[in-house]
Scaffold this active site. Structure first.
Site, PDB file in Angstrom:
ATOM      1  N   PRO A  48      -2.506  -0.024   1.987  1.00 44.65           N
ATOM      2  CA  PRO A  48      -1.635   0.051   3.334  1.00 44.65           C
ATOM      3  C   PRO A  48      -1.135  -1.215   3.310  1.00 44.65           C
ATOM      4  O   PRO A  48      -1.435  -2.308   3.077  1.00 44.65           O
ATOM      5  CB  PRO A  48      -2.928  -0.037   4.211  1.00 44.65           C
ATOM      6  N   TRP A 558      -8.972  -7.854   3.856  1.00 43.72           N
ATOM      7  CA  TRP A 558      -9.270  -7.495   2.499  1.00 43.72           C
ATOM      8  C   TRP A 558     -10.443  -6.426   2.545  1.00 43.72           C
ATOM      9  O   TRP A 558     -10.420  -5.572   1.607  1.00 43.72           O
ATOM     10  CB  TRP A 558      -9.290  -8.502   1.599  1.00 43.72           C
ATOM     11  N   LYS A 634      15.134 -13.977   2.990  1.00 41.85           N
ATOM     12  CA  LYS A 634      15.999 -13.572   4.083  1.00 41.85           C
ATOM     13  C   LYS A 634      17.000 -14.722   4.764  1.00 41.85           C
ATOM     14  O   LYS A 634      18.175 -14.574   4.816  1.00 41.85           O
ATOM     15  CB  LYS A 634      15.112 -12.931   5.170  1.00 41.85           C
TER      16      LYS A 634
END
Length: 1240
Positions: A48, A558, A634
């Site tokens: 995920p 985790w 970015k």
């Protein structure tokens, strides 16, 4: 099949968007799942991601790998459930909310209210879910977003509780202090794998500090070195190594007495004597740059050695503390202890211990009873990284900022020996980007060290690609695994299901919502902190002992992701039978950073719960970097947007680009959008053009009035007598066999290079060499056989590549299936192709050698400036393989002659007829092995006769001066980490490789891999092929022949010789080729499709037109085959013909001429028409006018329907007549010309 556009007009991105819409309309993914629901399960675990950020190339890479594998497994007969998952808890979410709300400390959250804080966290968790679905779907990945799982869902959290309960029951959970990497920016400890993910080179202070020894007769002081001055206020002990030698020394300059390790004496400050001052020295007032780490430096002797002693003799000695903040510990603390972690390669050999801030410090102090395990360790630094009130002089100060003031305080106490700074690699928080500190925190732990042996055994049952990640990186990590701190003192996460009584006696671990409701008597609909923190449980000892409260901690996220195999299906509360039947999972894939993250936590929990690995197969990818090799940023804008790349080149091209790169072998990839463009040009356009050629020529059959193309069945094409049909069928089976083998081994990165070569062979060998057949110039039956072969090859290729390029293969399949009854609606509903037969290794090898011949012949032509249009007299092929020469001289001969424009081909299996041989000893291989015998052996090798060399090649070995020399032998490539990979098998594998025969090596070279002692070894990567004697072949020309007259090229396998001498008989063929070449270029220049019907006219512009006319007449058969129609004299062009293009050419093979292209035009037999109307000229002209007014293709169809005859009754005021094709009228001038020649 529908018509298709030119490659330059085919937009891959737009076609993909249309396919996406079609998939949605027909519910393709849902249909695939329904069709396969009764097939065996293939279990794929999808790690995920956090949805708080946008997907980047790393996600696209991992997603593409997952999609390729799961599509392949579906096509090979499995049902593959694919549910997307979201990591919803943890620091990434909290950190964003802290920034948004300006939260600086834990108290700010408490003040705000955990309920409001958690709901703020919940509100941003799915912020980018829509964007994720858009990007992931656009990349072609099929995965269920509607039935996704989230780690914040009640069912998922309940399964996490169950997992923890099982660990607790197995006594694998304990509570204790642990010094851990701690983020002051996020106010939480980090696991080791998180702490290792963001290192930076930063400057830090280094100082040496004195600790006066109590009751020492010389007033000596221990000297300790540290790079964390902020830990000095918390010092409780000094640590030495019992096995090191220590010295007591006296400074010649100031008389101070120090104790340090002998090997580190030179690290003490060195004072150079003043000029004229014997043995004089200055007080150390200068700050030194550089580190006290590493090898000791030579220096001026500034100290007198007073004594030497082992480190063990220092144990127990007391010293004066630097500060008095911990004077209440005086009874047990401020003494010397010993441990092996102290080394002689840095510092002074004496380490200052602050048990709250160092893992070894804490361990050593517990071991030596400086502090007691289990008691409340005094923590002088708060959650924000600031000193508490206990450290009175620095209370409230951030520890890293207090370094300078602490150093100044040490100096004022006259305890500072040396100060400086050095640059080193230091861990930073991967979220807040603040420097980490090491800090003892109370935490709940999973006892991983108890599981270490089982973890190492279980990992042996798994397959990792690439293997070095498992055998080196992951195994090393497991061997050094520490107990795992799974709790976090945070808010937004799955709460630990532990309820404890105030006195700590009663501990209840809850395994389910039902159990919590039953014990508490309260309804539970959400397991987050603000929904359950108020719930209390009655004491098992009775009401007089009060109630149990839940501990405040939440799980490390985790732990949640490691619980994914159980929690995403709500095991064991649901799907228990399904889980029991299908665990471990079949496949996982993520990036290299997950080696110490998700892969690790999956293995720890599965081993703890079931003593099994969590998965069977794993693909680990590397990091995608910007083109300049830096991390994609970015802020720096140093990489193109993924959606821009997809919009420009298509998702399939992006998928193939990243799959065919080092990144799938866990190596870094420098992303270049030009690389994506190259995939379009080198793979997709040639592939598309082969498909387009099929469609065009299948449609041509209809245009010519023949039956619609329906491919012959596969078996019929497999039995074709044509050699290139046999070859491409065999090559296709080899492709299927290769893709199956590599995909079954999860080696995705090997498939694309093989595909690129296959597509190149398909277009540049099969289609190119078969144009006549595919265009129908060898008869309709042969044409349909060739088209059917190409059809099945393209269909099989599409099915084999569907997992890799889901869009493009779907585009092709949707059109190909229109001529195949009973086919599946989507290519992704099809089964993966089965390997049919063993394949024709001989014919594949022969065609490969044929292409080598063609390449060598082209080299010779280029060397002598002989263009391909110039015919040459003779080609000689030399090779000892008689079967190959038979193939070249028979089946493949016409292709070689035509491609190379050579009149004749001769084969020769005598290697000495056109070559001389001599042998050379391979010094690079033999030098070390033979030593002093090298010269004797080298001289003997050099003296070998040609017969000796041929015998050596046949036998494969020869003995010289007592040494056995081999033509080929193998050895391990020791430049790679084989010793790590092979471990104890190293000797067995080495001996097996050395014992390989010549046949073994040839088989290995062809297969490209071999398994020895259970280890898969790759050709060239792991095992090198070597030769002891190099055989050199030199071309031997016939006597009296020069290099300009005959030349050769070879590669040690095939020798190609061309007779370059001019031959007048070849001039005519050369001119014919020049004319054909100009016509084809004019067609292309006029944007004509290969199937567009045209007539070609030749007009000589020479004074004597008879010469060119005579040549073209002699070459008429070749020209007609090359053009598909006869070359017509310009005098035959009808006045009603529509000219498409014309061009004049000067001095082409010393001729001038004009080429004219026209549309098909009717040609009338005026005498026959006049006779049809009994000599009535008016009627005859009326018939011609009527026929010229008709659409040409419609007129052709009418004649076909009437078997070459039509009855005309529609011409006003004219009698009804039967017009016969080929008697009264011809549909083209070419038809008229051919009929006239036939009549003659």
């Amino acid at each position: 099949m529908d018509d298709v556009c030119e490659g330059k007009d085919f937009s891959f991105p737009k076609q993909e968007e249309q396919i996406l819409k079609w998939w949605t309309d027909v519910k393709a993914f849902e249909t695939q799942l329904e069709k396969t629901k009764d097939l065996p399960e293939y279990i794929f675990y999808d790690g995920p991601p956090f949805a708080t950020g946008l997907p980047h190339y790393g996600h696209i890479l991992a997603g593409s790998i997952k999609d390729i594998v799961t599509r392949y497994q579906t096509m090979t007969g499995h049902h593959v459930t694919r549910r997307f998952g979201w990591d919803c808890h943890g620091l990434p979410v909290e950190h964003e909310i802290d920034i948004k709300l300006g939260i600086k400390s834990r108290e700010d959250v408490i003040k705000m209210g955990i309920d409001k804080y958690n709901e703020e966290c919940r509100s941003i968790v799915t912020r980018y879910v829509g964007e994720w679905e858009k990007v992931i779907t656009r990349t072609g990945r099929w995965i269920d977003f509607r039935n996704d799982y989230k780690t914040m869902d009640l069912n998922f959290m309940e399964s996490v509780w169950y997992v923890f309960y099982q660990l607790f029951e197995k006594k694998l959970v304990y509570r204790g202090f642990k010094v851990m990497p701690y983020s002051t920016g996020c106010k939480t400890p980090l696991s080791n794998f998180e702490a290792n993910s963001n290192y930076k080179d930063v400057p830090d202070p280094e100082i040496m500090v004195t600790f006066p020894i109590i009751d020492d007769q010389d007033g000596a002081a221990f000297v300790a070195w540290t790079t964390t001055p902020w830990t000095l206020p918390s010092n409780l002990a000094l640590c030495v190594n019992s096995n090191l030698v220590y010295v007591k020394v006296k400074s010649k300059s100031n008389g101070k007495v120090y104790v340090v390790a002998e090997s580190r004496l030179s690290e003490l400050p060195v004072d150079k004597p003043k000029k004229g001052t014997p043995n004089g020295a200055l007080d150390d007032k200068s700050k030194t740059k550089g580190s006290s780490g590493g090898k000791a430096k030579s220096s001026v002797v500034s100290y007198d050695v007073l004594d030497k002693f082992p480190g063990s003799s220092l144990v127990g000695k007391k010293y004066v503390p630097l500060f008095d903040y911990f004077k209440d510990h005086t009874e047990t603390a401020f003494r010397v202890v010993a441990d092996d972690y102290v080394t002689s390669d840095s510092g002074t050999g004496i380490v200052h211990c602050a048990p709250a801030f160092g893992e070894d410090d804490y361990r050593v102090c517990i071991k030596n009873n400086i502090i007691t395990q289990g008691e409340n360790l005094v923590m002088p630094v708060d959650d924000d990284g600031c000193f508490t009130e206990r450290i009175t002089d620095f209370s409230g100060r951030y520890v890293k900022e207090a370094d300078k003031d602490i150093i100044q305080a040490v100096k004022e106490k006259e305890r500072l020996v040396k100060t400086g700074s050095f640059t080193h690699s230091y861990p930073f928080c991967w979220r807040s980007d603040t420097p980490l500190i090491y800090r003892a925190v109370p935490s709940w732990f999973v006892a991983v060290e108890k599981l270490k042996d089982r973890l190492l055994e279980n990992i042996k049952e798994t397959t990792w690609v690439p293997t070095f990640v498992k055998e080196k990186r992951f195994q090393n990590w497991l061997e050094n695994a520490r107990d795992w701190a799974i709790s976090r003192s945070r808010f937004w996460g799955t709460p630990l299901p532990i309820w404890i009584s105030k006195d700590g006696v009663d501990i209840v671990v809850i395994r389910s919502v039902e159990e919590l409701e039953r014990l508490s008597g309260m309804k539970v609909t959400d397991l987050h902190r603000h929904k359950i923190d108020h719930i209390t449980l009655p004491s098992p000892r009775g009401p007089e002992f009060g109630v149990l409260h839940r501990v405040e901690d939440v799980f490390d996220c985790w732990f949640e992701s490691g619980s994914m195999p159980y929690a995403y299906i709500h095991y064991p509360f649901e799907n228990k039978e399904f889980f029991d039947k299908n665990f471990p999972g079949d496949f996982v894939a993520e990036g290299l950073d997950q080696t110490r993250g998700w892969f690790y936590t999956l293995m720890v929990l599965s081993t703890a719960l079931f003593d099994k690995p969590a998965f069977k197969n794993l693909i680990c990818n590397g990091l995608v970097l910007a083109e300049d090799g830096k991390k994609m940023s970015k802020r720096l804008k140093n990489y193109p947007s993924p959606m821009d790349v997809i919009d420009n080149y298509g998702a399939d091209a992006l998928r193939l680009y990243i799959i065919n790169s080092p990144v799938v072998r866990a190596e870094p990839l420098r992303f270049k959008k030009d690389g994506v463009n190259s995939v379009v040009k080198d793979v997709f356009l040639p592939w598309y053009n082969a498909y387009r050629f099929l469609v065009q020529n299948a449609k041509r059959l209809e245009v010519e009035g023949l039956a619609t193309f329906i491919p012959f069945d596969r078996l019929r094409t497999l039995n074709s007598a044509n050699v290139l049909d046999q070859w491409i069928n065999s090559a296709t089976q080899s492709l299927v066999r290769f893709v199956r083998k590599e995909m079954d081994a999860y080696r995705l990165y090997t498939v694309v290079p093989y595909l690129v070569k296959f597509i190149d062979n398909l277009t540049n060998i099969y289609v190119r060499f078969n144009r006549k057949r595919l265009k129908g110039r060898t008869g309709e039956e042969d044409c349909r056989t060739a088209l059917s072969t190409l059809y099945h090859v393209l269909l099989t290729t599409c099915k084999a590549m569907a997992p890799f390029t889901p869009f493009f293969t779907e585009v092709l399949y949707k059109n190909l299936r229109k001529v195949s009854n009973g086919s599946e609606e989507s290519i992704h509903f099809c089964s993966f192709p089965q390997v049919e037969g063993e394949g024709g290794d001989r014919i594949e090898e022969s065609v490969n050698r044929m292409m080598k011949i063609i390449d060598h012949a082209r080299i010779i032509r280029e060397r002598h400036n002989k263009p391909l249009k110039s015919p040459l007299k003779e080609l000689i092929i030399v090779n000892p393989d008689v079967e190959f020469l038979d193939d070249i001289a028979s089946k493949l001969k016409e292709y070689v002659l035509e491609e190379l424009n050579v009149k004749s081909l001769v084969t020769c299996n005598d290697p000495l007829m056109y070559a001389t041989l001599h042998a050379e000893a391979n010094f690079s291989v033999l030098g070390k092995r033979l030593g002093k015998s090298m010269k004797v052996v080298a001289d003997s090798v050099k003296a070998m006769s040609q017969e000796d060399i041929l015998s050596f090649e046949k036998a494969g070995e020869i003995t010289i001066a007592g040494h056995c020399l081999k033509l080929t032998h193998a050895e391990l490539n020791l430049s790679v980490d084989l010793d790590t990979r092979l471990g104890k098998s190293m000797k067995v594998v080495t001996d097996s490789v050395k014992a390989m025969s010549q046949e073994d090596i040839l088989s290995f070279e062809k297969a490209e891999e071999i398994t020895i002692a259970g280890h898969c070894l790759k050709f060239t990567d792991d095992i090198k092929k070597l030769t002891d004697i190099k055989i050199v072949r030199n071309f031997k020309r016939p006597d009296g022949v020069t290099e300009e007259q005959m030349d050769a090229s070879g590669d040690g396998d095939v020798l190609v010789i061309i007779d370059l001498r001019p031959d007048e008989s070849l001039v005519e063929a050369g001119f014919a080729r020049e004319v054909v070449n100009r016509i084809q270029k004019l067609r292309k220049k006029s944007a004509l499709e290969p199937t567009d019907p045209v007539e070609v006219y030749f007009e000589s512009l020479d004074e004597d037109t008879s010469v060119s006319a005579g040549i073209l007449k002699s070459q008429e058969t070749y020209i007609k085959e090359a053009l598909g129609s006869p070359l017509l004299d310009f005098s035959m062009i009808p006045t009603h013909a529509v000219i498409i293009a014309e061009e004049t050419f000067k001095n082409i093979s010393n001729f001038d001429f004009k080429i004219t292209l026209t549309t098909h035009a009717l040609r009338f037999n005026e005498n026959a028409i006049l006779e049809l109307y009994s000599g009535n000229t008016k009627y005859a002209q009326g018939l011609q006018v009527y026929l010229l007014s008709r659409d040409h293709s419609n007129l052709r169809s009418e004649f076909q329907l009437g078997n070459g005859k039509i009855k005309l009754s529609c011409i006003e005021n004219q009698p009804v007549v039967d017009v016969v094709l080929g008697e009264h009228v011809f549909l083209t001038v070419g038809d008229y010309y051919l009929a006239s020649n036939k009549a003659l």
